[in-house]
Design a protein around this motif. Structure first.
Motif: not given
Length: 305
Positions: A281-303
């Motif tokens: 939830t944190i990664a999705y929100t921050k990335s959609r707001m363009r605050v961060i770039n998720i640094q790995t594809k092996n992330h819970p958001l994708y898993k």
């Protein structure tokens, strides 16, 4: 939440840890061979049930693979004899980094020396440099070539969040833990904001924010043990302890923690799913707001979704 200061990311063996909230999955660390762990029959000699120990470590690794949350093993020992046996065993079961943990400084240093002698130093994390640090301890850390350590932010002179900052920084009368770690040659500093009991989880969480803003260091703590020691939690229902354990861990993550020492390793089934969901939830929100770039594809958001 994001921090204005630069957030450091360290790589310890095969695990990246640190950064802004959401950039990397939370690293989860389960403890094994601790006092009263039933799989240990002799804590002085380090005699334990190898089958059950392997099952626990493998289960944590399985949960890590399922969720994308990296894992480490916190090896707790009472003697130098035991710590060497434990390190040898754990390093043969998993390639994950491991913490060298004991209430006795000489035991931790014995473990660190063994890790250096056996080529495991890149995977070893000294747990921890504390308020009671001595010049001799720092000298021995330096002599072993230690690279990674936890700095325990418990300050008995000031238990408020700012007390953690004061202990890390030091003053004109006493060096701070960061300076001690630098003198020991520690490159990868992880700050533990010191949970003492359930009510203090909030203080430790606030300290996470202060530490990350002030120093940009990977930060975390061990809130779950406080829940396990909370005797009246069972009055709230048969599942209350598990629910509160998950809530305690995720409270730290919402404050910006990069890693969590989640107590007995058998709790992996409870902790990993809860953390994976919150991380997502944190990664999705921050990335959609363009605050961060998720640094790995092996992330819970994708898993897990």
């Amino acid at each position: 939440m994001s921090f204005e200061s630069e957030q450091k990311i360290f790589e310890i063996s095969n695990v990246k840890i640190g950064g802004q909230p959401g950039e990397l999955p939370t690293v989860l660390i389960g403890s094994i061979f601790y006092d009263r762990h039933k799989i240990v029959s002799d804590h002085m000699e380090g005699v334990f049930d190898t089958k059950k120990a392997e099952e626990l470590i493998n289960r944590q690794e399985e949960m890590s693979d399922k969720t994308g949350n990296p894992h480490m093993v916190d090896i707790v020992a009472s003697t130098g004899i035991a710590i060497k046996k434990y390190i040898k065993f754990v390093s043969g079961i998993t390639e994950a980094p491991f913490l060298i943990d004991s209430t006795a400084t000489d035991v931790k240093l014995d473990g660190l020396k063994y890790a250096a002698e056996t080529g495991l130093l890149d995977r070893a994390i000294y747990n921890s440099i504390t308020f009671h640090v001595s010049d001799q301890e720092i000298t021995e850390l330096k002599n072993t070539g230690a690279k990674s350590a936890i700095l325990l932010g418990y300050n008995p002179r000031n238990v408020k969040p700012q007390g953690r900052i004061d202990l890390l920084k030091g003053d004109e009368n006493k060096k701070g833990l960061i300076q001690y770690a630098e003198e020991a040659g520690i490159k990868n500093m992880l700050v533990d904001t010191a949970v003492l009991d359930v009510p203090s989880i909030g203080i430790a969480a606030e300290a996470v924010k202060l530490v990350k803003q002030e120093f940009g260091l990977p930060c975390g703590g061990g809130p779950l043990n406080a829940v396990l020691e909370w005797k009246r939690v069972t009055e709230l229902g048969e599942n209350a302890k598990k629910v509160c354990a998950a809530a305690a861990v995720t409270a730290m993550i919402h404050a910006g923690a990069n890693w969590v020492l989640y107590g007995p390793i058998y709790n992996s089934d409870v902790v990993f799913p809860a953390v994976a969901m919150v991380d997502s939830t944190i990664a999705y929100t921050k990335s959609r707001m363009r605050v961060i770039n998720i640094q790995t594809k092996n992330h819970p958001l994708y898993k897990i979704f």
